[in-house]
Design an enzyme around this catalytic site. Structure first.
Site, PDB file in Angstrom:
ATOM      1  N   CYS A   1       3.924  11.895   0.104  1.00  0.00           N
ATOM      2  CA  CYS A   1       4.477  11.648  -1.232  1.00  0.00           C
ATOM      3  C   CYS A   1       3.445  11.057  -2.179  1.00  0.00           C
ATOM      4  O   CYS A   1       3.733  10.837  -3.351  1.00  0.00           O
ATOM      5  CB  CYS A   1       5.699  10.724  -1.146  1.00  0.00           C
TER       6      CYS A   1
ATOM      7  N   CYS B   1       4.196   7.179   4.673  1.00  0.00           N
ATOM      8  CA  CYS B   1       4.992   5.984   4.433  1.00  0.00           C
ATOM      9  C   CYS B   1       5.773   5.657   5.698  1.00  0.00           C
ATOM     10  O   CYS B   1       6.359   6.548   6.316  1.00  0.00           O
ATOM     11  CB  CYS B   1       6.002   6.217   3.316  1.00  0.00           C
TER      12      CYS B   1
ATOM     13  N   GLY C   1      15.677 -21.366   6.805  1.00  0.00           N
ATOM     14  CA  GLY C   1      14.537 -21.382   7.717  1.00  0.00           C
ATOM     15  C   GLY C   1      14.798 -22.123   9.014  1.00  0.00           C
ATOM     16  O   GLY C   1      14.003 -22.037   9.937  1.00  0.00           O
TER      17      GLY C   1
END
Lengths: 340, 261
Positions: A247, A269, A35
């Site tokens: 889908c 999607c 991080g």
């Protein structure tokens, strides 16, 4: 390596070895301190800032000739940014490419984490525009560095407080700040907050490269990553409340596509590989029949992406990708470019 | 806390300053300043522009590093503290009210967010409670409840200053530094602000160091007074004593320079 390249003037993966060494050192440090933003001497790349110069440099430093590279832009393999970066590494590194998440060893991404779960051994490289999560709250770099050093992250919650005060809920929907291993607060790049839960406990290595800002940071495998929130307003990943119209998937992140000027729209999607894979296995959505009705015609961008992979990766990639490729084109013909 | 405990505590100064010196190259910012501040006490620092009073205040609050001297807060040496601890102190036990509210407020953040920032900085993570406390403090500084989501840029100068005070006092500090808190406000707004400050200081038992060039402000607020000239303290004592019977020539000049209406 060089004999494999058609553009023999380039070193493997464009950057010279000393530069790659410098970047690898930054990557190693970033992985050692999850991080933490490690400064690195970002190079001028043959593409404009904002097009993924940081991600490209990290990818270049990670690539080995045996790698199979996948590049996505907002989840799609066939948008301009993805196509041009994939071609860049085909020309300068000669590595195999693929559109299948499961087969890739290095995946460079802009603004999405693939729906298909990643595996150990894979590297996910993010393109990061602004690495500093505190930047819009505190403009001084000296001050934000000090805040990271002393773990003074109250300001981050002020932003979330403002969201709730103004909108009644945490309205931040992308680039949602996270805390890594209970220490550094990190900007996960502009991925939708739907993807935030995939950052943590991920078996793959996740590397973040910001070219203009000259920072690299990382999440080693199985890192603990928490999205910031309030006790009474907990973090909730969000997506459009629909199913994919192609889908039928109800659990994937969706793009809204405007299909005409009379209010017509469809949800698909955003991860094209995931969607195509599902359709290849026989899943069908609301508009799948009409979308796949026009005969599949070859797409110029798809063709470029897929063709050279025949050279090295005949096996799985070739088997998995061709059938969905045609369908994906027919479906997305209305304009996945427009959503990117 | 019982009265006995309170009295026992007041034996110990909250802040002890010894020989504090700050130089800007060859020039003196402030030199050899020493004083004790007891809990609940308000210390006024007056002097003309350039007399070093603001330098002294910023050294005390840790915004600048003093060259020489010791600052002991609650038994701990502030200058020897690691920075983490000093910054934590300045978020919790200390407060700093700037002359210009723009320096002390986040102008792009709503009033509620401004007040809540210190709470969140010390770990508050419950939105409802933070908002409740912010609303409570806005009421205490006489800002209407329906302004909680407005930005300070939409506030008048007096309201901004009151908001800054609320933002500073929300974590219940024990020591408040004020740099000309009434500067730049017109007299009627000044009077209300002073009234408010006096009430808060008395109710919360705050120790305050207030820097000003306005003798009326210290007459109203301060228990003790320090007069500075050219970086040095030339006279100190009880406020009324110093103002009514000034000993040092400069103090006499200062007192006699006040315009009478």
């Amino acid at each position: 390596m060089t004999e494999q390249l058609d553009a023999g003037a380039y070193n493997f993966a464009y950057l010279d070895e000393q530069t790659k060494r410098m970047i690898r050192r930054a990557i190693l440090k970033a992985i050692a301190v999850p991080g933490y933003q490690v400064p690195f001497a970002s190079r001028e790349m043959p593409m404009p800032y904002g097009w993924g110069t940081g991600g490209v440099q990290v990818t270049a430093a990670c690539l080995v000739p045996e790698d199979r590279l996948k590049v996505i832009d907002q989840g799609a393999d066939d948008t301009t940014n993805a196509v041009s970066i994939r071609r860049f590494f085909q020309r300068t590194a000669g590595v195999a490419t693929t559109e299948a998440t499961a087969e890739a060893t290095v995946i460079q991404t802009r603004h999405r984490i693939p729906e298909t779960p990643l595996k150990a051994g894979q590297i996910l490289v993010y393109q990061v525009p602004i690495p500093e999560p505190l930047r819009f709250l505190e403009p001084r770099e000296t001050e934000t560095r000090k805040m990271h050093a002393l773990e003074e992250y109250g300001l981050m919650h002020v932003k979330l407080y403002e969201d709730i005060a103004r909108h009644g809920q945490i309205a931040t929907s992308y680039a949602y700040p996270v805390r890594v291993e209970g220490r550094y607060v990190m900007d996960p790049s502009p991925i939708p907050k739907f993807d935030n839960p995939k950052l943590g406990n991920n078996p793959a290595i996740q590397l973040f490269g910001a070219g203009r800002e000259q920072r690299i940071y990382a999440l080693p495998p199985w890192s603990r990553v928490e999205s910031l929130d309030f006790d009474d307003h907990p973090f909730r990943p969000s997506k459009a409340p629909h199913r994919c119209d192609l889908c039928g998937a109800g659990h994937s992140y969706l793009d809204e596509v405007i299909t005409d000027d009379a209010g017509g729209r469809m949800f698909v999607c955003s991860d094209t590989d995931f969607c195509a894979g599902r359709r290849a296995r026989g899943h069908r959505g609301r508009l799948a029949a009409e979308a796949s009705a026009p005969p599949p015609h070859p797409s110029p961008t798809r063709g470029e992406g897929g063709a050279p992979s025949d050279g090295l990766a005949q096996g799985g990639a070739a088997l998995a990708s061709p059938p969905p490729r045609g369908e994906g084109l027919g479906a997305g013909g209305a304009g996945p470019e427009g959503t990117a | 806390m019982t009265l006995m405990e309170r009295m026992a505590m007041t034996d110990q100064p909250l802040l002890r300053v010894e020989g504090l010196t700050k130089r800007y190259g060859q020039r003196i910012g402030c030199a050899e300043v020493s004083f004790d501040l007891y809990p609940g006490e308000v210390l006024g620092i007056v002097g003309e522009s350039g007399s070093g009073k603001s330098t002294l205040l910023s050294c005390l609050a840790g915004h600048q590093r003093a060259d020489l001297g010791r600052i002991v807060y609650d038994g701990r040496d502030v200058l020897a503290m690691p920075e983490t601890e000093r910054r934590r102190l300045s978020r919790t036990d200390w407060a700093y009210v700037h002359q210009n509210p723009r320096d002390g407020l986040r102008m792009g953040v709503s009033a509620g967010g401004n007040v809540g920032e210190r709470l969140m900085a010390v770990g508050a993570r419950h939105y409802g409670e933070i908002r409740g406390k912010a609303a409570d403090w806005l009421a205490r500084v006489e800002i209407a409840a329906d302004r909680i989501d407005d930005r300070p840029s939409a506030f008048s100068g007096g309201m901004q200053q009151r908001l800054q005070i609320a933002r500073n006092l929300v974590t219940g500090p024990r020591l408040v530094f004020m740099d000309e808190p009434t500067g730049g406000l017109d007299v009627s707004v000044q009077a209300r602000l002073l009234d408010l400050l006096r009430g808060l200081v008395r109710d919360l038992g705050l120790s305050v160091i207030i820097v000003t060039h306005d003798l009326a402000v210290v007459r109203l607020l301060a228990h003790r007074l320090m007069v500075m000239k050219s970086g040095r303290v030339v006279e100190q004592g009880l406020t009324d004593q110093v103002l009514d019977d000034p000993q040092h020539a400069y103090t006499q000049l200062l007192v006699s320079s006040v315009l009478q209406v």
